[in-house]
Design an enzyme around this catalytic site. Structure first.
Site, mmCIF file in Angstrom:
data_model
loop_
_atom_site.group_PDB
_atom_site.id
_atom_site.type_symbol
_atom_site.label_atom_id
_atom_site.label_comp_id
_atom_site.label_asym_id
_atom_site.label_seq_id
_atom_site.Cartn_x
_atom_site.Cartn_y
_atom_site.Cartn_z
ATOM 1 N N GLY A 245 75.624 -74.209 1.137
ATOM 2 C CA GLY A 245 76.851 -74.638 0.464
ATOM 3 C C GLY A 245 77.653 -73.470 -0.078
ATOM 4 O O GLY A 245 77.790 -72.420 0.553
ATOM 5 N N CYS A 246 78.174 -73.639 -1.292
ATOM 6 C CA CYS A 246 79.092 -72.656 -1.877
ATOM 7 C C CYS A 246 78.462 -71.279 -2.071
ATOM 8 O O CYS A 246 79.180 -70.279 -2.131
ATOM 9 C CB CYS A 246 79.608 -73.176 -3.214
ATOM 10 S SG CYS A 246 80.650 -74.647 -3.084
ATOM 11 N N VAL A 247 77.152 -71.201 -2.171
ATOM 12 C CA VAL A 247 76.505 -69.907 -2.422
ATOM 13 C C VAL A 247 76.380 -69.062 -1.156
ATOM 14 O O VAL A 247 76.055 -67.880 -1.223
ATOM 15 C CB VAL A 247 75.110 -70.126 -3.045
ATOM 16 C CG1 VAL A 247 74.067 -70.496 -1.996
ATOM 17 C CG2 VAL A 247 74.647 -68.907 -3.839
ATOM 18 N N ALA A 248 76.669 -69.641 0.011
ATOM 19 C CA ALA A 248 76.314 -68.986 1.267
ATOM 20 C C ALA A 248 77.105 -67.723 1.547
ATOM 21 O O ALA A 248 76.620 -66.839 2.264
ATOM 22 C CB ALA A 248 76.469 -69.963 2.425
#
Length: 378
Positions: free
Chosen positions: A163-166
């Site tokens: 998700g957003c951390v990728a």
């Protein structure tokens, strides 16, 4: 609101403190390039269209309008013209649209980044490809390698679920690889078409927040090992990375996957977790390198949304202007999930390039719940 009690990390020794120091190894960020769909809409223009998709006819739109006005987003790019979303129907059609648009944007992003770095597709030794907004087998990286002209022996790693951390985690894993392969060139591609996951006739707060905040786009980053890197561009050097999982927080963010596709999970407790628990692991990471937050001149932070950015600022004791680059990205294109932090990093080039020799910290948070830190030096 459901927020779990989290174990105090301060008492836990870091991985770095449990291991002998390794020789210094650096990775150079040679280029970052963002590709955006051509369908761009002002935020107030999208509000009513998204209301038509998500709300029942005649439903009160006051909450929807407040959400759209409060995000700090001025415009977003969508994978398709807004008029096409109502006719997508089921998950299969949405995913087919995702594959088509993701390949086009991914090709643009990688080709642009390689051109900016002065490299050819045949120079790439590793291609890491991340998306959490669609599915493809063969994966996007396999389909793109031939289109771009990469070597048949290019190493590939498709990633799903971060998700957003990728964007931050992907750069960190490129660094891990290049530390062991100092003559290689690696590319990270992130493609997120968040609009294709929007649930029709779903007036849940999470779906309405996603419809107000997220945009579509792709970003590619080229990184080179220390033996072949040339410091001729704007990019920083990666010095070190750190990952951190927060116990008992899996429920805070992710997807509920069903017949209608990806139904977003965004818990209202995320800003509280960030405010109370981000500071300890980040300060411990910096301390392992003899640094404090005061030494960081450039903050490259994923734009999780206004409340999350306020929580980050409070947790780290930062001046309000420290995250100005992140807020500019959020206003211009919305939250593009994993691609956003690379869009923010791209903003620190050209006239906005930090002063040589200064420290930077790239970070993002995502499902797990987790955070990823990348220590940079310009």
């Amino acid at each position: 609101m459901r927020v779990s009690v989290i174990t105090d990390d301060a008492a836990l020794p870091s991985a770095a403190s449990r291991r002998p120091a390794a020789p210094a190894a650096t990775t150079t960020v040679a280029a970052v390039h963002t590709a955006l769909p051509s369908h761009r809409y002002a935020q107030d223009e999208l509000t009513e269209h998204i209301g038509d998709l998500c709300l029942a006819p005649g439903a009160d739109r006051s909450l929807l309008r407040r959400l759209h006005a409060s995000t700090g987003v001025r415009a977003r790019h969508l994978a398709l013209p807004i008029e096409r979303y109502a006719g997508l129907g089921d998950f299969g059609r949405s995913n087919d649209a995702w594959i088509t648009a993701a390949l086009d944007l991914g090709e643009q992003a990688v080709a642009g980044a390689l051109r900016q770095a002065g490299l050819e597709p045949s120079d790439v030794d590793l291609l890491v490809c991340n998306s959490v907004t669609g599915l493809a087998t063969p994966s996007l990286d396999a389909r793109l390698a031939g289109r771009l002209g990469m070597r048949p022996d290019v190493r590939r790693l498709p990633v799903f679920g971060l998700g957003c951390v990728a964007g931050a985690a992907g750069l960190a894993r490129l660094h891990d690889y290049l530390c062991g392969h100092p003559y290689d060139t690696a590319v990270l591609l992130t493609v997120e078409l968040c609009s294709l996951t929007l649930q029709r006739r779903d007036d849940s707060r999470a779906n309405l927040v996603a419809g107000a905040l997220f945009g579509d786009g792709a970003a590619a980053l080229v990184a080179r090992g220390r033996a072949v890197a040339e410091r001729r561009g704007d990019g920083p050097v990666v010095i070190a990375t750190r990952s951190h999982l927060y116990p008992a927080t899996e429920h805070l963010m992710g997807w509920d996957i069903g017949a209608d596709g990806f139904r977003v999970v965004i818990d209202a407790g995320i800003p509280r977790v960030v405010r109370e628990h981000l500071g300890r692991p980040l300060r411990a990471f910096l301390a392992d390198h003899g640094l404090t937050t005061d030494d960081i001149r450039t903050w490259v932070c994923h734009p999780g949304g206004p409340k999350v950015l306020s929580a980050v600022t409070e947790a780290l004791g930062l001046p309000e202007e420290a995250l100005d680059a992140t807020r500019r990205s959020l206003a211009a294109v919305g939250n593009m999930s994993s691609a956003s932090v690379l869009h923010v990093l791209q903003g620190h080039s050209g006239p906005r390039r930090p002063e040589p020799g200064t420290w930077g910290l790239l970070m993002a948070m995502g499902p797990g719940f987790c955070s990823e830190f990348v220590l940079l030096r310009w």
